[in-house]
Scaffold this motif. Structure first.
Motif, PDB file in Angstrom:
ATOM      1  N   GLU A  35       0.866  -1.266   0.019  1.00  0.00           N
ATOM      2  CA  GLU A  35      -0.066   0.093   0.063  1.00  0.00           C
ATOM      3  C   GLU A  35       0.829   1.183   0.046  1.00  0.00           C
ATOM      4  O   GLU A  35       1.736   1.518   1.032  1.00  0.00           O
ATOM      5  CB  GLU A  35      -0.897   0.067   1.226  1.00  0.00           C
ATOM      6  N   ASP A  37       0.851   5.605  -1.634  1.00  0.00           N
ATOM      7  CA  ASP A  37       0.495   6.668  -2.282  1.00  0.00           C
ATOM      8  C   ASP A  37      -1.118   6.302  -2.513  1.00  0.00           C
ATOM      9  O   ASP A  37      -1.636   6.888  -3.680  1.00  0.00           O
ATOM     10  CB  ASP A  37       1.202   7.001  -3.793  1.00  0.00           C
ATOM     11  N   HIS A  39      -2.748   3.546  -3.213  1.00  0.00           N
ATOM     12  CA  HIS A  39      -2.943   2.666  -4.282  1.00  0.00           C
ATOM     13  C   HIS A  39      -2.269   1.420  -3.544  1.00  0.00           C
ATOM     14  O   HIS A  39      -1.614   1.322  -2.832  1.00  0.00           O
ATOM     15  CB  HIS A  39      -2.146   2.727  -5.810  1.00  0.00           C
ATOM     16  N   ASP A  40      -3.202   0.404  -3.934  1.00  0.00           N
ATOM     17  CA  ASP A  40      -2.397  -1.336  -3.632  1.00  0.00           C
ATOM     18  C   ASP A  40      -1.717  -1.895  -4.843  1.00  0.00           C
ATOM     19  O   ASP A  40      -2.228  -1.618  -5.922  1.00  0.00           O
ATOM     20  CB  ASP A  40      -3.438  -1.994  -3.455  1.00  0.00           C
ATOM     21  N   TYR A  41      -0.552  -2.408  -4.672  1.00  0.00           N
ATOM     22  CA  TYR A  41       0.352  -2.973  -5.422  1.00  0.00           C
ATOM     23  C   TYR A  41       0.148  -4.447  -5.137  1.00  0.00           C
ATOM     24  O   TYR A  41       0.536  -4.863  -3.893  1.00  0.00           O
ATOM     25  CB  TYR A  41       1.443  -2.453  -5.845  1.00  0.00           C
ATOM     26  N   GLU A  71       5.732   4.346 -11.233  1.00  0.00           N
ATOM     27  CA  GLU A  71       5.085   5.391 -12.105  1.00  0.00           C
ATOM     28  C   GLU A  71       5.017   5.285 -13.500  1.00  0.00           C
ATOM     29  O   GLU A  71       3.977   5.711 -14.153  1.00  0.00           O
ATOM     30  CB  GLU A  71       5.603   6.659 -11.415  1.00  0.00           C
ATOM     31  N   ASN A  74       2.527   2.973 -14.797  1.00  0.00           N
ATOM     32  CA  ASN A  74       0.882   3.047 -14.624  1.00  0.00           C
ATOM     33  C   ASN A  74       0.407   3.785 -15.919  1.00  0.00           C
ATOM     34  O   ASN A  74       0.621   4.810 -16.184  1.00  0.00           O
ATOM     35  CB  ASN A  74       0.938   4.308 -13.105  1.00  0.00           C
ATOM     36  N   GLN A  76      -2.842   4.453 -16.240  1.00  0.00           N
ATOM     37  CA  GLN A  76      -3.928   5.303 -15.683  1.00  0.00           C
ATOM     38  C   GLN A  76      -3.602   6.939 -15.673  1.00  0.00           C
ATOM     39  O   GLN A  76      -4.463   7.417 -15.559  1.00  0.00           O
ATOM     40  CB  GLN A  76      -4.513   4.736 -14.490  1.00  0.00           C
ATOM     41  N   GLN A  77      -2.310   7.118 -15.671  1.00  0.00           N
ATOM     42  CA  GLN A  77      -1.991   8.445 -15.897  1.00  0.00           C
ATOM     43  C   GLN A  77      -2.287   9.388 -16.705  1.00  0.00           C
ATOM     44  O   GLN A  77      -1.980   8.838 -18.030  1.00  0.00           O
ATOM     45  CB  GLN A  77      -0.838   8.756 -15.108  1.00  0.00           C
TER      46      GLN A  77
END
Length: 77
Positions: A35, A37, A39-41, A71, A74, A76-77
């Motif tokens: 966990e 920022d 977010h879960d990874y 990052e 990701n 979704q950015q």
């Protein structure tokens, strides 16, 4: 993994290792949920390195490097 990811809010992991004189039976592995920022990874890292202090340090460096690259991965950015 837990020691490598100091910027994470929480690391729920299960580490494992095998150390044998036969190179086919050596491994340092760790997997878990991180966990950070908000977010879960899901993170899993498996190597064929024999267990030992110097290889554990290399494993931590590799885990930190991979997690730091999240990052860039990701979409979704």
């Amino acid at each position: 993994m837990r020691e490598a990811l100091t910027e994470a809010d929480a690391v729920l992991d299960k580490a494992g290792w095998i150390s044998d004189s036969d190179p086919d039976y050596n491994a340092i592995c760790d997997a878990g949920i991180i966990e950070a920022d908000g977010h879960d990874y899901i993170f899993s890292l498996m190597t064929g390195m024999p267990d030992g202090e110097s290889n554990r340090l290399l494993f931590e460096e590799l885990a930190a490097t991979i997690f730091d690259a999240r990052e860039a991965l990701n979409l979704q950015q």
